[in-house]
Structures are given as structure tokens and as C-alpha cells.
Design an enzyme around this catalytic site. Structure first.
Site, PDB file in Angstrom:
ATOM      1  N   LYS A 492       0.843  -1.192   0.000  1.00 26.97           N
ATOM      2  CA  LYS A 492       0.000   0.000   0.000  1.00 26.97           C
ATOM      3  C   LYS A 492       0.886   1.252   0.000  1.00 26.97           C
ATOM      4  O   LYS A 492       2.076   1.161   0.334  1.00 26.97           O
ATOM      5  CB  LYS A 492      -0.900  -0.010   1.231  1.00 26.97           C
ATOM      6  N   ARG A 589     -10.822   0.662  13.980  1.00 29.07           N
ATOM      7  CA  ARG A 589     -10.684   1.462  12.759  1.00 29.07           C
ATOM      8  C   ARG A 589     -11.793   0.988  11.827  1.00 29.07           C
ATOM      9  O   ARG A 589     -12.817   1.626  11.692  1.00 29.07           O
ATOM     10  CB  ARG A 589      -9.290   1.196  12.178  1.00 29.07           C
ATOM     11  N   TYR A 717      14.487  31.747   4.744  1.00 28.77           N
ATOM     12  CA  TYR A 717      13.286  32.472   5.158  1.00 28.77           C
ATOM     13  C   TYR A 717      13.294  32.786   6.642  1.00 28.77           C
ATOM     14  O   TYR A 717      13.779  31.997   7.451  1.00 28.77           O
ATOM     15  CB  TYR A 717      12.041  31.630   4.852  1.00 28.77           C
ATOM     16  N   MET A 766      10.684  24.975   0.051  1.00 27.17           N
ATOM     17  CA  MET A 766       9.822  24.050  -0.686  1.00 27.17           C
ATOM     18  C   MET A 766      10.646  23.071  -1.529  1.00 27.17           C
ATOM     19  O   MET A 766      10.390  21.874  -1.525  1.00 27.17           O
ATOM     20  CB  MET A 766       8.855  24.826  -1.575  1.00 27.17           C
TER      21      MET A 766
HETATM   22  C1  LIG Z   1      -0.112  -1.751   6.943  1.00 27.38           C
HETATM   23  C2  LIG Z   1      -0.686  -2.964   7.462  1.00 27.38           C
HETATM   24  C3  LIG Z   1       0.123  -4.059   7.828  1.00 27.38           C
HETATM   25  C4  LIG Z   1       1.623  -4.006   7.842  1.00 27.38           C
HETATM   26  O1  LIG Z   1       2.090  -3.422   9.004  1.00 27.38           O
HETATM   27  P1  LIG Z   1       3.655  -3.194   9.284  1.00 27.38           P
HETATM   28  O2  LIG Z   1       3.710  -2.639  10.643  1.00 27.38           O
HETATM   29  O3  LIG Z   1       4.126  -2.228   8.251  1.00 27.38           O
HETATM   30  O4  LIG Z   1       4.294  -4.515   9.137  1.00 27.38           O
HETATM   31  C5  LIG Z   1      -0.492  -5.229   8.188  1.00 27.38           C
HETATM   32  N1  LIG Z   1      -1.856  -5.322   8.222  1.00 27.38           N
HETATM   33  C6  LIG Z   1      -2.650  -4.294   7.901  1.00 27.38           C
HETATM   34  C7  LIG Z   1      -4.120  -4.469   7.963  1.00 27.38           C
HETATM   35  C8  LIG Z   1      -2.105  -3.082   7.518  1.00 27.38           C
HETATM   36  O5  LIG Z   1      -2.895  -2.053   7.210  1.00 27.38           O
END
Ligand SMILES: *Cc1c(COP(=O)(O)O)cnc(C)c1O
Length: 822
Positions: A492, A589, A717, A766
Site C-alpha cells: 500500500k 478502525r 526564510y 519548498m
Molecule cells: C499496513 C498494514 C500491515 C503491515 O504493518 P507493518 O507494521 O508495516 O508490518 C499489516 N496489516 C494491515 C491491515 C495493515 O494495514
């Protein structure tokens, strides 16, 4: 191989059992990789079992390809039924048999074999020594850094009877490995380059590491070492005695004195021999590492009987050893493999393998120059054409007079150019677009000009991704779980900033089981890049159902409502879909809670279109011991929820709960699969295995300008930076828009220039940042390391009160990603 062998002879050497024909074939090649077999009827395929693959699975397809002889494990069930088609040699351990066969071939080689070990410089010394000796007579050397338990035997099979010397490197990662390599190589002459003081995984102490490495020289006549490496020198002296050592030093009193004088652009090395004769070498480098490496080469060449004038001649023609195959973004969506300066068959073979492992583009193009190596040109060029053919290269661009000979053997499309200049002039007519292009040629051809033409203009900042380090980290986690436990890799957020398509492709090569992305469009992009692995989508939305279906993506379902909508969609479309269920055990979540399970059961029965591929939960504090009890409660609750639901299913989906920190802390809860994230990218968040991972990425930029300022002048700046005394600053080409956090302003952040610490001065802008480089030697165009080996992400993150995840994923997409194998 030095001697071709029949299956019967091989069977005797490895003390195996032979099924099938015993004399029909004559084996002259050994392969462990099903993808690079050129002459199947004279190849022995050795089926090795590794963490990520099992060579035995390729046997049926290789049988179809016409491979005539196989070395397999004696419990390989199909050997008997297949033995009417090929010879099968059965052994207890195919790794050990590979070693025995290599030891046998080695024993037939009567010319000197040089064995090189040490912490650094092995490969460079081997390459340079090979180049220096190679001007006088044919030499065999291991390709690139083939120095492992598998690389060494394969290197030995590359020795020919006509070679006058062989140069092999041996590398080890844990105790017990070197004696196995020694049993194969038995080097007459040894070189012990140096030893690092850093603690290495696999060795209890520096002394143990040294002792283990020195085992390579148990039967050597002479071993070369540098006196300044006192620990090595002393150990070898105790072990082998003075007569068997050849010691060199900067100072007088050893076998060879080699003193360095540095001039602005080259160095002189003064050689004084035991008979007090003197010679001065001129060498084209000034850095300490190269100066040490070249002196090992000089001493080894003298030991092998070369005259100083010949050695100087060889040194003057040294090619830079370009160890990296680099993947670079090209113009018109092309992808370039930059292998300039690699100019031998072994190198070409590796580059073509690397090419075949990339994701597909429209055409495979190879730009290749004359090959300037010893050997019969006709045969060499025919071999080249065969290799290209075998790797299904669509288009060959040949540069030079001799390579013309390859064209007549090559059946694909081709173009010929007399020299690099005419290719550069005519390059636009070749209409490269969305092609995969390998660029490889002799140094004299200066193919960097071609890379320069085809490369997408990249601004000063690049993120370099080391794919070998990625493999290392993947294997580290793999070693922490059971062999059959699956691995889902979280790619991701652009693979935590690393670039999703290339990383996903590499993971696919390594045999990862699943990928996961956050959003549907990330999954679509992976499919469009040719990724075939199953992909889980963490956060799909209703609008994307059609894409999920079209691209075979597997959504996470986390609510009853969403389940119903997706079920209805699938029914309406007349399609099935694999889905994953997220159970909320404390993250709060997304996800189902215990109280939803009854309704969920009903829905599952109502919508058989939705196939539950897996069920998972996510730990909130696996990285910290403080949350131990909470983590265990989460895991136990999860298991309860799984059994509750499974009673209604009639089949058993995969279960998984562990993220990177969880894998190392709670391996007993690995279940069917684990979800690897940040650890793969080189950050060990739990702190339990600090030092066991390798950083995979280096963020680099360049110095745009250097300014000299007086005490009291202000910088940037809001005039936040101020010179405490007269000094100099450097402006670098990275700012917060590239992902260099503004919180690094005013000394919170620092970078490395030529290995020296340089703090940020003033506010980060920037697109630019200023550094205090007072007292450092810094010039415009110098490379600047923002993070990577030498600057830990964890430390940087702590300095500004965040976590490594944020730093990794913040790197802007305008920063170009470059991938390499070292
Ligand atoms: C991002 C994520 C992981 C991986 O977690 P790490 O701490 O980067 O190993 C595993 N499971 C879910 C659901 C995640 O969103």
C-alpha cells in the site's frame, strides 16, 4: 566444465543412485535455474530446495525442454516414472552433491587457482586481477559476486581446460560454511583482503569470523595479506607460518613494500621487492579502498609471475567495475537496464536474466557493442545470438565492426551502427516507446551517452532501491515463520514509498503469496503493470466494484452493509468474488465486531457468490512489549471469532493476524499467513532484531551551490539560520515538496556528504535546503545522502517526533525511483 561426463560417471562422483540411461548423454553444463538452459541435451539440472523455491517443481517442464539429466533428492516421487525420458541421479542432499561434483571438476584443474575472501573488496580484487592477468593469458573468474554456497560451485563449472589460472571469491554468512567452500576450491594462492569490525549476524565475535574466513587457506601454498591488518596478519602467521605468507605493507620490512604518493588526479605506488629492486606504478584512483585493492592485485600478479611492466599495462586498462545492474525510467515510458561497462558473456547472461525478470513491456530491446574478450570471435558471437534468441529479445541494436557477425545468427529484428556516435545521431529513428531496453557494451564504446539520451530527465533527487536488500529482508522474515506459512506483502501507499510496480514484481519473482494495497486504483495499477499475484484491497468503495471485478482484485469487507451491497452487485453481474473479512479486536478502525457475527453468518449463506478467502485482524501494539497482554487478548479474541464464523461456512478460509513486528514477537500466532509491511522496507520496529535488516532505500540529492558567509549573516526564510562564525553553506536540491520534512529545519536534520555529517541550517524551503558545511570539502554537484546506509530512518524519525512509516511514505512522486541489484 573441464571434463564432460556421462550420467554414470556423475552418479559415481556424487555416490548416488542412477535411474534411466547411463551413457547416452555427455554432460558439459550444470544449471540450477530452469530459466537459463541453453543446450538441454548436454545440461545437468540440479534441483535445489531453497526457502523461496523448490527446483524439483521445474523438472516436468525441463523434461519437455529436452534436458537429459537430473540430479534430484531421493524422495522425489516422479523419478522412476520419468526415467525412460532422461537420466535421474538420486541423492540424499542435492546441495552436497553439487559441491562434490564441483570439487571433482576442480581437482582436474592443474593451473593455479586464486581464492579471495575478506569483508570488503573481494569482488573488485577478483575483477581487477582477472583483467590484469587476462591481458596475458586466458583466466577463469567467478561472475559478479558469485561467492556463496551455490555461487562457488557454479563458478567452478565455468573453468575451462584452456584457462591458465582461475580466480574465485568465497563469501560466507555464518559459521561452518567456509570449510565447505574450501573443500571445493582448495586455492593454491589465497588473498585475505581485510576484515570489518562491524558485528556480523552469524558470527559470535570478530575473532570467530576471522578464524572461519581463514579456513579457506588450509591447503594454500601462499596467502597474501596486508601487515596493517594486524589481526589478520597475526592469525595467518600462527596458523600457516611465515613461509606460507606473502605480506605487504606501506612500510619497509615485509615481503613487498608498497608506498603510496598521491597527486591531484592519480596516485603513484612505489614497489620495493625483497631483492630491493624498485618499480613505480601509476594508478587512476585516490581513495583508500581502491588503493588497498590494487595493491593486493599487484602482489598477486607478481606471485603468479607477471613482470611489473605487464602489471602496469593491465592497470592502465582497468575498467571501472560497475557492479550494479540499474533499472532506470526512460523516455516514452521505456524502462532502461543500465549495464554499461559490462562486457563479457557471463555478464551478458546475468543482465539478460535480470531483463527476463522485469515486468513485460512492448518489446525487449538489447543495445550491444563488440565484445572485446579473449576467445574465438566466431563462437562468441554465435553464443551471443543464441543467448538473445533464448531470452526472446525482439530487437537487437548492434554497435561496432565485429558484432556484425552476430547479426547473421540472430533471427529477430536488428539494426547495425558502425559506432556509438552514429547510434546517438540516429536514435530517434528507432522509435523506442514502452520498450524494455538493456544497454550493455565495452567501456571503449562509452554507452553512458546512450543511457543519457534515453533516460528520463531526473531532477537532482533520486530514491535508490536496492532489490538485493529487499530480498534479504524478505528472507529474514521468511526464516522466522514455518515453511508453509504464506506471506502477504503490504505494498500500500506506493509500497511504503518505494514504488509499487517494481517492488511487487520483485516480490512476485521471490514467491510471495499475496499482495495488499489500500485502494482499488492501486490494485488496478499493479494489474496494468503485469502483476499476477492475488491482491487484497484494504479499503474499497462501492464505486469501484466494477474495477474489483475486472481486475480480479479481492476486497476487504468490514461491515454488514458493505457485504450486502457487494453481494447484490455480484449476483446482478452473475459473478463470484473472493473477499476478505476484517475483524476488529481492538484497533477500532474498520471491521466486524463479535456482535455482528450472527448477522454476518446469515449474509454469508444468502450470498454464496462471495467466497471468503481469508479472515484477519490487526494488532495495535505488536511493536511494544508494554502492550503484550493486549496483543494476546486480541489474538485470542480473533481465534474465537474465526471459529464462530467457520461453523457456518463449510470451508476454512485463511487466518492471519501478524504484521512485521508481530512476526518476530508472536510467531506462535502466525496461523496460515502473515502480513509483512515495514520490515520488508528495512525498518525493524520491534527493536528485537536491530541490525538484522538492511536498509532498502537511499534518498540522495546533489549540491546545487556552495557559498562562503561571514559570521552573523543569516540564511533562508525568516532569517532563522545564522552563521556563528565565518564558514560555508551548501544548498541542496531537496525540499519539503519532495518529502523532506520541514521539521528538519534549524539543525534538527542532518545529511551525509562524503560520509561527513552536515546539519541543516535555517528553514527547509519548498524545493531546497541549506546545510552548514563549514570545514568540509564540498563542491557543486557532490552527492548528498539524505538517508540510507549510514543514516537510520528510525533516528531521523525520532528527531522530529514521528515514525519511520511517515518518512518513507512522504517522499513525493516527483522523486524518481531507481532500482538496482548490487
Ligand atoms: C499496513 C498494514 C500491515 C503491515 O504493518 P507493518 O507494521 O508495516 O508490518 C499489516 N496489516 C494491515 C491491515 C495493515 O494495514
Amino acid at each position: 566444465m573441464i571434463q564432460s561426463l556421462t550420467p554414470r560417471q556423475i552418479t559415481d562422483i556424487v555416490q548416488g543412485q542412477l535411474l534411466g540411461p547411463s551413457e547416452d548423454a555427455l554432460i558439459s553444463m550444470v544449471s540450477i535455474d530452469s530459466r537459463n538452459i541453453l543446450q538441454p541435451d548436454s545440461t545437468l539440472f540440479v534441483a535445489l530446495k531453497g526457502a523461496k523455491f523448490d527446483g524439483h517443481t521445474f523438472v516436468p517442464s525441463l523434461l519437455d525442454l529436452g534436458v537429459s539429466c537430473f540430479l534430484v533428492k531421493n524422495d522425489f516421487p516422479d523419478a522412476a516414472s520419468m526415467s525412460h525420458r532422461a537420466s535421474f541421479i538420486l541423492v540424499d542432499n542435492t546441495h552436497a552433491a553439487l559441491h562434490q561434483l564441483a570439487a571433482y571438476q576442480r581437482s582436474l584443474f592443474k593451473n593455479p587457482l586464486v581464492g579471495i575472501t575478506g569483508s570488503n573488496g573481494k569482488t573488485i580484487v577478483k575483477e581487477w586481477l582477472g583483467q590484469v592477468l587476462g591481458r596475458k593469458f586466458p583466466v577463469a573468474k567467478s561472475p559478479k559476486s558469485y561467492n556463496s554456497q551455490v555461487g562457488v560451485p557454479l563458478s567452478v563449472f565455468g573453468i575451462h581446460a584452456t584457462d591458465k589460472a582461475a580466480i574465485m571469491e568465497a563469501g560466507i554468512s555464518k559459521q561452518g560454511e567456509m570449510s565447505k567452500l574450501e573443500a571445493i576450491l582448495k586455492p593454491e594462492i589465497g588473498i585475505f583482503t581485510n576484515i570489518g569490525t562491524a558485528h556480523e549476524e552469524g558470527f559470535p565475535s570478530m575473532e570467530e569470523k576471522l578464524k572461519e574466513k581463514a579456513l579457506l587457506f588450509d591447503h594454500s601454498k601462499f596467502v597474501i595479506c596486508r601487515k596493517e591488518h594486524a589481526a589478520i596478519h597475526q592469525h595467518l602467521l600462527d596458523k600457516l607460518g611465515e613461509e606460507r605468507l606473502i605480506v605487504w605493507s606501506d612500510d619497509v620490512g615485509c615481503d613487498y613494500t608498497l608506498t603510496v604518493r598521491k597527486d591531484p588526479d592519480h596516485a603513484k605506488i612505489l614497489l620495493m621487492r625483497p631483492d630491493l629492486s624498485i618499480f613505480t606504478f601509476s594508478v587512476p584512483f585516490l581513495d583508500e579502498a581502491s588503493l588497498e585493492n590494487i595493491r593486493h592485485v599487484i602482489v598477486a600478479s607478481l606471485t603468479l609471475g607477471l613482470e611489473p611492466t605487464d602489471i602496469q599495462e593491465g592497470i592502465s586498462h582497468l575498467k571501472a567495475v560497475e557492479m550494479r545492474l540499474t533499472l532506470k525510467p526512460g523516455i516514452n515510458d521505456c524502462l532502461l537496464i543500465d549495464d554499461t561497462y559490462n562486457n563479457d558473456l557471463a555478464g551478458l547472461r546475468l543482465a539478460l536474466d535480470f531483463m527476463s525478470a522485469q515486468r513485460p513491456k512492448d518489446r525487449k530491446v538489447v543495445i550491444l557493442s563488440d565484445m572485446l574478450q579473449v576467445g574465438k570471435p566466431q563462437e562468441v558471437y554465435q553464443k551471443i545470438a543464441e543467448l538473445l534468441q533464448y531470452h526472446r529479445v525482439d530487437f537487437l541494436v548492434a554497435v561496432g565492426q565485429h558484432i556484425r557477425q552476430a547479426l547473421s545468427h540472430f533471427q529477430g529484428e536488428s539494426r547495425h551502427f558502425a559506432d556509438t556516435k552514429s547510434l546517438v545521431a540516429g536514435i530517434s529513428e528507432l522509435n523506442f516507446e514502452n520498450d524494455l531496453i538493456l544497454i550493455t557494451g565495452a567501456r571503449e564504446f562509452r554507452f553512458e551517452q546512450i543511457v543519457d539520451r534515453l533516460q528520463q530527465r531526473i531532477h537532482g533527487t533520486t530514491l535508490e532501491i536496492n532489490l538485493n536488500a529487499l530480498t534479504h529482508n524478505y528472507n529474514f522474515y521468511k526464516s522466522k515463520i514455518l515453511p508453509h506459512t504464506k506471506i502477504m506483502v503490504m505494498v500500500k501507499a506506493f509500497a511504503y514509498g518505494g514504488g509499487a510496480a517494481e517492488i511487487a514484481n520483485h516480490l512476485q519473482q521471490m514467491g510471495a503469496d499475496y499482495l495488499a494495497v489500500a485502494y482499488t486504483d492501486e490494485g488496478v495499477a499493479l494489474r496494468e503493470a503485469g502483476i499476477k499475484l492475488p491482491i487484497m484491497v484494504l479499503n474499497p468503495v462501492q464505486e469501484s466494484f466494477i474495477h474489483l471485478q475486472q481486475f480480479h482484485l479481492e476486497p476487504v469487507v468490514y461491515s454488514l452493509d458493505f457485504f450486502k451491497q457487494l453481494g447484490k452487485y455480484c449476483r446482478h453481474q452473475g459473478t463470484d468474488m473472493h473477499i476478505h473479512l476484517d475483524f476488529d479486536t481492538g484497533m477500532h478502525r474498520l471491521g466486524f465486531e463479535m456482535e455482528h457475527l450472527q448477522d454476518l453468518k446469515t449474509l454469508i449463506i444468502d450470498f454464496p457468490e462471495l467466497r471468503i478467502a481469508s479472515m484477519y485482524t490487526h494488532l495495535v501494539g505488536a511493536d511494544e512489549e508494554a502492550h503484550h497482554d493486549f496483543s494476546i487478548r486480541q489474538l485470542e479474541d480473533f481465534l474465537k471469532m474465526c471459529s464462530t464464523l467457520e461453523s457456518a461456512l463449510g470451508y476454512r478460509p485463511l487466518r492471519h493476524a501478524l504484521n512485521s513486528a508481530g512476526i518476530v514477537r508472536y510467531p506462535e500466532y502466525q496461523m496460515d499467513m502473515v502480513r509483512l509491511g515495514i520490515g520488508l522496507y528495512g525498518v525493524e520496529v520491534s527493536g528485537l532484531y536491530e541490525g538484522h535488516l538492511k536498509p532498502i532505500s537511499s534518498l540522495k540529492t546533489t549540491v546545487s551551490q556552495v557559498k562562503h558567509l561571514k559570521a552573523g549573516e543569516t540564511i533562508g526564510y525568516s532569517r532563522k539560520g545564522k552563521m556563528e562564525q565565518d564558514g560555508q553553506i551548501a544548498t541542496i536540491a531537496i525540499g519539503y515538496a519532495d518529502g523532506y520534512d520541514r521539521r528538519f529545519s534549524n539543525g534538527r536534520g542532518f545529511v551525509l556528504i562524503h560520509g561527513h555529517h552536515a546539519p541543516v541550517i535555517g528553514n527547509v524551503c519548498m524545493d531546497m535546503t541549506m546545510l552548514d558545511v563549514t570545514g568540509l570539502e564540498v563542491r557543486e554537484g557532490d552527492e548528498v545522502l539524505i538517508y540510507g546506509p549510514g543514516i537510520s530512518l528510525k533516528e531521523l524519525a525520532e528527531r522530529i517526533g514521528t515514525i519511520p512509516y511517515e518518512l518513507l511514505t512522504n517522499i513525493s512522486s516527483r522523486v524518481k525511483r531507481v532500482y538496482y541489484l548490487d
